[in-house]
Design an enzyme around this catalytic site. Structure first.
Site, short mmCIF file in Angstrom:
data_model
loop_
_atom_site.label_atom_id
_atom_site.label_comp_id
_atom_site.label_asym_id
_atom_site.label_seq_id
_atom_site.Cartn_x
_atom_site.Cartn_y
_atom_site.Cartn_z
N GLU A 500 0.83 -1.21 0.00
CA GLU A 500 0.00 0.00 0.00
C GLU A 500 0.86 1.26 0.00
O GLU A 500 0.52 2.25 -0.67
CB GLU A 500 -0.96 -0.01 1.19
CG GLU A 500 -1.94 -1.17 1.20
CD GLU A 500 -2.76 -1.31 -0.08
OE1 GLU A 500 -2.89 -0.33 -0.84
OE2 GLU A 500 -3.27 -2.40 -0.34
N ASP A 563 3.18 -4.55 -5.74
CA ASP A 563 3.61 -5.86 -5.24
C ASP A 563 5.13 -5.95 -5.19
O ASP A 563 5.71 -6.42 -4.21
CB ASP A 563 3.07 -6.98 -6.14
CG ASP A 563 1.67 -7.43 -5.77
OD1 ASP A 563 1.18 -7.03 -4.69
OD2 ASP A 563 1.07 -8.19 -6.54
#
Length: 651
Positions: A500, A563
């Protein structure tokens, strides 16, 4: 920018433990960790997938359904007035006898409103009411933060949604469309008949609705095009937009809704408004009316009789490959908890997470942010000017953990009338929500608001708020547990947290500054290099075969960058701990992505989801990390090997 993607019928599954297949670690890492689990895992009939995230959803569903059974019997006392109103709605949702008795009659006044329209003058006379009631309209309006000044709201004027999942389904020869449109036709035709239309009229309405939908499709964005957030920001004078539409009184309707007339509006899809005047013509009025009728009928799917619900879900189940509908009890639970999301989240968060855990996880997030800041300071491809601004953005990042300190005041306005139908109560709540939404106009942006409730197994980064949010539900095993090693926790929740954070610096987030405004804070050379790195990430995923289709590298690039950055940052944090165990780190990373899904669901996600398939999220990213090769002794002849010059390293 969410970590995962869920449909309305959230999947679930069991959480058995299976051994790692040591022979496959260097050939197919995901299968080595999850292969034996996948052999035994079964997708429940009322779900489209099972595995990792889904186990947590299932457990929360089981827990809260048990708690709320006690709430209904009086064993559990509502903790606040909002919970008392939730109890009333849940009671109505589970009063299946009353729902059968009420039938589809509550829907009829809304169908009559649409069916009674004579022409565009008649529609314009009622259009503001249409928006306040939440009925289907050929132009969508929303009040959201202005992307160039997120302290204030702007009015976004957009195209409506399509019947099929994406614009690409309308291309000639699309096999999925050939299968789905007949099912949609059958679904809506039957719903119209249940609502009182004869078979011939119902068939005509659906046919006309599909005709209008087909007219819209060429002029809206695909999922890939929509994934470029900044290209949503296209400001136009309202007068210029209104001049594009001869037969719709856009300015008058907006003025009535907002009690003000904006000089400027934002068009996320300007090509639609270049074509809209050719769609909204007197000749097409009956098509438009049928399209609106179909929207009204379909939107009522969960709020009327059991047959109506079962029939209404047929199309959605065909989309996802789900074999059967949820039980009526589960459907009632999700309807009620979805309506009172923040209220249920407050209950769940305080009972099953608590203030102590909230503080503890916040410290974890701050630690990960510290690791990220250090990585920015030592970054070898950013100039000092860009690096300093990136650090400022990171330091300004807002962190939200667990659940909000207070329930959103909006929920205090919800009042359930137990003498009215479930449909009427839901409609009343919808109207309160819509009025509150348009009431934001002219007000400062509320940055305290959460977009997810605490019982949601997910997390997100908001570029317009420059904030990361971690609902309580995701902060448990296998993502995080005191019984797991620190390395396993970093491979789980650590990677989620850093994922995030990385969204602040992905291809979308990187175009917003520390206040959440669109603002290029990069030097020209740094931006060019970053775009080259992003292109390398696109190339790494683009065209990979999966579920009979191919991965779209452009559609998934922002999540893949997040990611990659998240896993790399979490790895560095794990290595800083005295009990570092990189094997446990990588294995838990693969473990959290375990997923078994129907072919239909996997193909749907490949078409519309900004996330790569779960298996590829587990497998491809580890190939970019040098420590993966040393941890598992991966050699050039192994399938998991990627040459050093092909490994994508951005953050």
């Amino acid at each position: 920018m969410r970590l995962n993607h869920f449909t309305s019928d959230t999947p679930a599954g069991g959480a058995a433990t299976y051994p790692v297949d040591e022979t496959k670690l260097t050939q197919d890492f995901y299968d080595a960790v999850n292969g034996q689990w996948a052999e035994h895992a079964e997708i429940p009939g009322d779900h489209s997938s099972t595995g990792g995230f889904m186990d947590l959803v299932d457990n929360i569903e089981h827990t809260l359904m048990a708690d709320f059974a006690d709430l209904l019997t009086g064993k559990l006392t509502p903790a606040n007035p909002e919970m008392a109103e939730f109890k009333k709605l849940y009671t109505l949702a589970r009063n299946f006898a009353k729902r059968e008795q009420d039938g589809t009659a509550p829907l009829k006044p809304f169908l009559d409103k649409v069916a009674g329209l004579k022409d565009f003058d008649d529609l314009n006379a009622h259009l503001a009411e249409w928006y306040r009631l939440g009925l289907s309209t050929p132009v969508e309006l929303s009040v959201e933060p202005d992307m160039k000044d997120t302290s204030q709201y702007a009015l976004y004027v957009d195209a409506p949604s399509l019947i099929l999942p994406d614009k690409t389904y309308y291309e000639p020869g699309n096999e999925a469309a050939k299968q789905l449109l007949p099912i949609f036709t059958q679904t809506i035709t039957k719903l119209l008949q249940l609502a009182g239309y004869d078979a011939a009229t119902a068939a005509k309405i659906v046919d006309q609705a599909k005709q209008f939908d087909a007219l819209i499709a060429p002029h809206v964005k695909s999922a890939e095009e929509s994934a470029d957030y900044v290209k949503m920001y296209n400001p136009y004078p309202l007068a210029d937009v209104d001049n594009k539409i001869d037969h719709l009184d856009l300015t008058g309707t907006i003025t009535e809704l907002l009690h003000d007339t904006p000089k400027q509006v934002i068009l996320p899809q300007p090509t639609y408004f270049d074509a809209v005047n050719d769609l909204l013509t007197p000749e097409n009025f009956e098509l438009l009316k049928s399209w609106m009728l179909v929207g009204v009928v379909y939107d009522a799917t969960g709020a009327l009789t059991e047959e109506y619900r079962q029939v209404g879900g047929t199309y959605g189940r065909a989309l996802s490959g789900q074999k059967q509908a949820r039980s009526r009890e589960k459907a009632a639970y999700y309807l009620a908890t979805g309506t009172f999301g923040q209220v249920v989240g407050d209950y769940y968060g305080r009972k099953y997470f608590g203030e102590a855990a909230k503080a503890d996880v916040r410290q974890m997030v701050l630690k990960m942010a510290g690791v990220y800041q250090q990585r920015l300071k030592t970054n070898d491809w950013l100039s000092a000017a860009t690096r300093d601004k990136a650090i400022v953005k990171l330091q300004k990042l807002t962190i939200k953990v667990g659940y909000p300190d207070e329930i959103d005041p909006l929920y205090s306005q919800f009042r359930i009338d137990e003498n009215k139908s479930l449909f009427d109560n839901l409609q009343a709540i919808s109207e309160i929500i819509i009025a509150n939404h348009f009431g934001h106009w002219g007000q400062p942006v509320d940055r305290k608001r959460w977009d997810m409730s605490a019982q949601t197994v997910n997390a997100y980064y908001s570029p317009s708020n420059n904030e990361i949010v971690f609902p309580a539900a995701i902060l448990q095993a296998p993502f995080y547990s005191l019984e797991q090693s620190s390395s396993a926790n970093y491979g789980g929740i650590g990677a989620v947290i850093a994922h995030e954070i990385s969204h602040a610096f992905d291809n979308n987030g990187s175009q917003f500054d520390e206040f959440g405004n669109i603002n290029n804070w990069w030097t020209e050379a740094d931006l060019k290099h970053f775009q080259e790195l992003a292109q390398a990430m696109i190339k790494e995923f683009d065209g990979i075969d999966f579920a009979g289709q191919k991965v779209n590298g452009k559609l998934t690039v922002s999540e893949n960058i997040a990611d990659g950055g998240g896993l790399s940052c979490a790895l560095e944090a794990a290595k800083s701990e005295p009990d570092v165990d990189l094997r446990a780190f990588f294995i838990n990373w693969a473990n959290v992505w375990r997923m078994k899904a129907t072919t239909e669901y996997m193909q749907l996600l490949l078409s519309i989801d900004v996330h790569a398939p779960a298996k590829l999220r587990a497998n491809v990213q580890v190939k970019n990390l040098d420590d993966f090769y040393t941890t598992f002794n991966v050699q050039p002849e192994d399938a998991m090997y990627l040459a050093p010059d092909e490994r994508v390293k951005i953050w």
